[in-house]
Design a protein around this motif. Structure first.
Motif, PDB file in Angstrom:
ATOM      1  N   VAL A  66       2.541 -14.439   0.787  1.00 13.88           N
ATOM      2  CA  VAL A  66       2.834 -13.003   0.700  1.00 13.88           C
ATOM      3  C   VAL A  66       4.334 -12.779   0.849  1.00 13.88           C
ATOM      4  O   VAL A  66       4.965 -12.076   0.057  1.00 13.88           O
ATOM      5  N   TRP A  67       4.912 -13.389   1.882  1.00  7.84           N
ATOM      6  CA  TRP A  67       6.335 -13.184   2.159  1.00  7.84           C
ATOM      7  C   TRP A  67       7.200 -13.742   1.029  1.00  7.84           C
ATOM      8  O   TRP A  67       8.178 -13.125   0.617  1.00  7.84           O
ATOM      9  N   GLN A  68       6.817 -14.901   0.542  1.00 11.31           N
ATOM     10  CA  GLN A  68       7.650 -15.558  -0.466  1.00 11.31           C
ATOM     11  C   GLN A  68       7.450 -14.978  -1.864  1.00 11.31           C
ATOM     12  O   GLN A  68       8.366 -15.018  -2.682  1.00 11.31           O
ATOM     13  N   GLN A  69       6.249 -14.487  -2.137  1.00 14.52           N
ATOM     14  CA  GLN A  69       5.934 -14.100  -3.515  1.00 14.52           C
ATOM     15  C   GLN A  69       5.660 -12.605  -3.668  1.00 14.52           C
ATOM     16  O   GLN A  69       5.124 -12.179  -4.700  1.00 14.52           O
ATOM     17  N   ALA A  70       6.038 -11.826  -2.667  1.00 13.84           N
ATOM     18  CA  ALA A  70       5.744 -10.388  -2.725  1.00 13.84           C
ATOM     19  C   ALA A  70       6.330  -9.752  -3.979  1.00 13.84           C
ATOM     20  O   ALA A  70       5.736  -8.824  -4.543  1.00 13.84           O
ATOM     21  N   ALA A  71       7.467 -10.256  -4.415  1.00 13.22           N
ATOM     22  CA  ALA A  71       8.106  -9.658  -5.597  1.00 13.22           C
ATOM     23  C   ALA A  71       7.261  -9.859  -6.850  1.00 13.22           C
ATOM     24  O   ALA A  71       7.425  -9.135  -7.837  1.00 13.22           O
ATOM     25  N   ARG A  72       6.358 -10.830  -6.799  1.00 14.59           N
ATOM     26  CA  ARG A  72       5.507 -11.071  -7.976  1.00 14.59           C
ATOM     27  C   ARG A  72       4.354 -10.088  -8.073  1.00 14.59           C
ATOM     28  O   ARG A  72       3.695 -10.003  -9.105  1.00 14.59           O
ATOM     29  N   PHE A  73       4.069  -9.418  -6.954  1.00 14.12           N
ATOM     30  CA  PHE A  73       2.949  -8.474  -6.984  1.00 14.12           C
ATOM     31  C   PHE A  73       3.366  -7.238  -7.769  1.00 14.12           C
ATOM     32  O   PHE A  73       4.392  -6.624  -7.485  1.00 14.12           O
ATOM     33  N   ASP A  74       2.549  -6.885  -8.742  1.00 10.37           N
ATOM     34  CA  ASP A  74       2.837  -5.725  -9.577  1.00 10.37           C
ATOM     35  C   ASP A  74       1.687  -4.730  -9.412  1.00 10.37           C
ATOM     36  O   ASP A  74       0.578  -4.955  -9.911  1.00 10.37           O
ATOM     37  N   PRO A  75       1.938  -3.629  -8.690  1.00 15.57           N
ATOM     38  CA  PRO A  75       0.835  -2.699  -8.409  1.00 15.57           C
ATOM     39  C   PRO A  75       0.263  -2.041  -9.665  1.00 15.57           C
ATOM     40  O   PRO A  75      -0.829  -1.466  -9.599  1.00 15.57           O
ATOM     41  N   THR A  76       0.975  -2.126 -10.771  1.00  8.42           N
ATOM     42  CA  THR A  76       0.418  -1.535 -11.998  1.00  8.42           C
ATOM     43  C   THR A  76      -0.591  -2.477 -12.653  1.00  8.42           C
ATOM     44  O   THR A  76      -1.292  -2.089 -13.579  1.00  8.42           O
ATOM     45  N   ARG A  77      -0.629  -3.721 -12.182  1.00  9.60           N
ATOM     46  CA  ARG A  77      -1.513  -4.691 -12.850  1.00  9.60           C
ATOM     47  C   ARG A  77      -2.672  -5.153 -11.971  1.00  9.60           C
ATOM     48  O   ARG A  77      -3.457  -6.011 -12.388  1.00  9.60           O
ATOM     49  N   GLY A  78      -2.776  -4.627 -10.767  1.00 13.06           N
ATOM     50  CA  GLY A  78      -3.898  -5.031  -9.920  1.00 13.06           C
ATOM     51  C   GLY A  78      -3.797  -4.387  -8.557  1.00 13.06           C
ATOM     52  O   GLY A  78      -2.734  -3.897  -8.163  1.00 13.06           O
ATOM     53  N   GLU A  79      -4.912  -4.402  -7.864  1.00 12.85           N
ATOM     54  CA  GLU A  79      -4.975  -3.814  -6.534  1.00 12.85           C
ATOM     55  C   GLU A  79      -4.338  -4.744  -5.511  1.00 12.85           C
ATOM     56  O   GLU A  79      -4.501  -5.966  -5.587  1.00 12.85           O
ATOM     57  N   ALA A  80      -3.683  -4.154  -4.519  1.00 13.30           N
ATOM     58  CA  ALA A  80      -3.102  -4.956  -3.445  1.00 13.30           C
ATOM     59  C   ALA A  80      -4.184  -5.731  -2.699  1.00 13.30           C
ATOM     60  O   ALA A  80      -3.984  -6.895  -2.332  1.00 13.30           O
ATOM     61  N   SER A  81      -5.334  -5.092  -2.490  1.00 12.32           N
ATOM     62  CA  SER A  81      -6.406  -5.782  -1.750  1.00 12.32           C
ATOM     63  C   SER A  81      -6.842  -7.039  -2.504  1.00 12.32           C
ATOM     64  O   SER A  81      -7.065  -8.090  -1.902  1.00 12.32           O
ATOM     65  N   SER A  82      -6.943  -6.942  -3.829  1.00  9.51           N
ATOM     66  CA  SER A  82      -7.346  -8.110  -4.611  1.00  9.51           C
ATOM     67  C   SER A  82      -6.306  -9.220  -4.492  1.00  9.51           C
ATOM     68  O   SER A  82      -6.643 -10.393  -4.353  1.00  9.51           O
ATOM     69  N   TRP A  83      -5.052  -8.827  -4.545  1.00  7.36           N
ATOM     70  CA  TRP A  83      -3.974  -9.821  -4.478  1.00  7.36           C
ATOM     71  C   TRP A  83      -4.006 -10.535  -3.129  1.00  7.36           C
ATOM     72  O   TRP A  83      -3.975 -11.761  -3.053  1.00  7.36           O
TER      73      TRP A  83
END
Lengths: 183, 220
Positions: free
Chosen positions: A61-78
């Motif tokens: 999470v800490w290292q790859q947070a920038a890869r999370f794109d809220p327009t492409r999926g739910e945070a809970s799923s990620w």
């Protein structure tokens, strides 16, 4: 959950983690670590392995947070997926086929409607409805695989069915779920 | 559903479901990195199936895990300036614990200097055991609410059950004025049983467990 400054959403916290906001990371850990750890415990059935999986997931999470794109999926799923994949990797690496450990308890099999917990989530109602369209046996396959981390061979043993049949049932179930959830 | 007897394999779906073997899962992970369409299919399946994680009971990770995570992330999060307490609660922003019990929920509204709290009980009942951080000696105060009536030849006895432990440890009889116990780790269950006067003769609960709850940090 309504978003405000005092009650940020998981997606907002992940966004702040991408900016290396340590307080946001701490808050995310406080809010989500028990759910991630619960999933890791369920799959690994080993406190030490589960702790490793939860640890690894939060480091990701800490290292790859920038890869999370809220327009492409739910945070809970990620978030949940990070822990699930780590736990699954661990049991695969350790050889879950060899261990063949039995679940201590199958909570998902208990109660008149074992899937009723799904109804508490906004996006769980549709899944609940679509799982009900599957036969009980195929529904169990999906739940045992996803929740308990069962492999094909474990599912075959559990349901006393040939492994080829299990694979075919899984494919059929997934096809049906996908079609149902699209409606 | 289609009329075909054979459904084609859907590696994205089966990767998310978790049924691929190690080699297949490795291949799927490599494909996620290389194939945006496949990555999108995986994300879509994660979205479809993640609600199933709601079927899993949350389990608090070990207390020390956060320190490990911080160390692995090369974080050096300083303790709050007013933090000068031993061991297990170091690093928490609010130095308070709450017992989320079946009968009583204890809520710390302000941790210092004099904690303000409320005890929430099911409507129609008032019996509760109050558990508050910040006793005069820095420990945890456990006190029956005034509404607990027990026979004169009985005592309430307090027990702790560490996460994963099979047998509770006795923490002594609780007098009506309450008692202060040493700080114990969040995740530990506190149980209160009804025992003969003076406490259990066996070192294990002999009477019914009347109250129970798990110590949790109030800010989590």
């Amino acid at each position: 959950m309504p978003a405000d400054a005092a009650n940020p959403t998981a997606a907002e916290l992940i966004g702040r983690c991408a900016e290396k906001d340590r307080a946001a990371f701490r808050m995310l850990y406080s809010q989500w670590s028990s759910r991630l750890h619960g999933v890791a415990m369920r799959i690994t059935r080993d406190p030490a392995l589960a702790a490793d999986a939860t640890h690894d997931a939060f480091v990701q999470v800490w290292q790859q947070a920038a890869r999370f794109d809220p327009t492409r999926g739910e945070a809970s799923s990620w978030l949940m997926s990070l822990a699930r994949y780590r736990a699954l990797d661990m049991v695969r690496r350790r050889g879950r086929e060899v261990l063949g450990h039995e679940p201590v308890k199958e909570e998902a099999d208990q109660g008149p409607d074992p899937l009723s917990a799904l109804l508490t989530a906004t996006d769980g109602g549709a899944l609940h409805r679509c799982l009900q369209t599957l036969s009980e046996e195929r529904r169990r396959l999906v739940v045992l695989a996803f929740v308990e981390g069962y492999s094909h061979s474990q599912l075959a043993a559990k349901l006393e069915a040939p492994i080829g049949t299990v694979k075919s049932w899984i494919r059929r179930s997934l096809t049906g779920l996908k079609a149902c959830l699209a409606t | 559903m289609s009329g075909s007897d054979i459904d084609p394999p859907d590696p994205a779906a089966e990767y998310v479901l978790g049924t691929l073997d190690a080699a297949e899962a490795d291949a799927a992970q490599a494909r996620i990195a290389a194939d945006p369409g496949f990555a999108a299919a995986v994300r879509a399946w994660e979205g479809r199936l993640t609600p199933l994680t709601l079927l899993v009971t949350p389990v608090p990770p070990p207390e020390a895990l956060w320190d490990r995570v911080q160390a692995s992330c090369a974080l050096d999060v300083p303790a709050p300036a007013n933090e000068n307490r031993p061991g297990w609660w170091r690093g928490t922003a609010i130095a308070s614990l709450a017992v989320a019990a079946g009968l009583a929920a204890f809520i710390v509204l302000h941790p210092a200097p004099a904690p303000v709290f409320a005890v929430l009980t099911p409507i129609g009942t008032t019996a509760a055991v109050l558990v508050a951080f910040g006793g005069p000696h820095g420990g945890i105060v456990v006190r029956p609410s005034g509404a607990i009536h027990i026979a004169t030849d009985r005592d309430l006895e307090l027990w702790s059950l560490a996460a994963g432990a099979l047998r509770p440890e006795p923490l002594g009889v609780i007098p009506p004025s309450g008692r202060e116990i040493l700080p114990i780790a969040a995740g530990t269950q506190l149980l209160v049983s009804l025992e003969p006067k003076g406490g259990s003769p066996t070192g294990q609960p002999t009477g019914p467990v009347m109250f129970g709850g798990t110590l949790q940090r109030a800010n989590e």
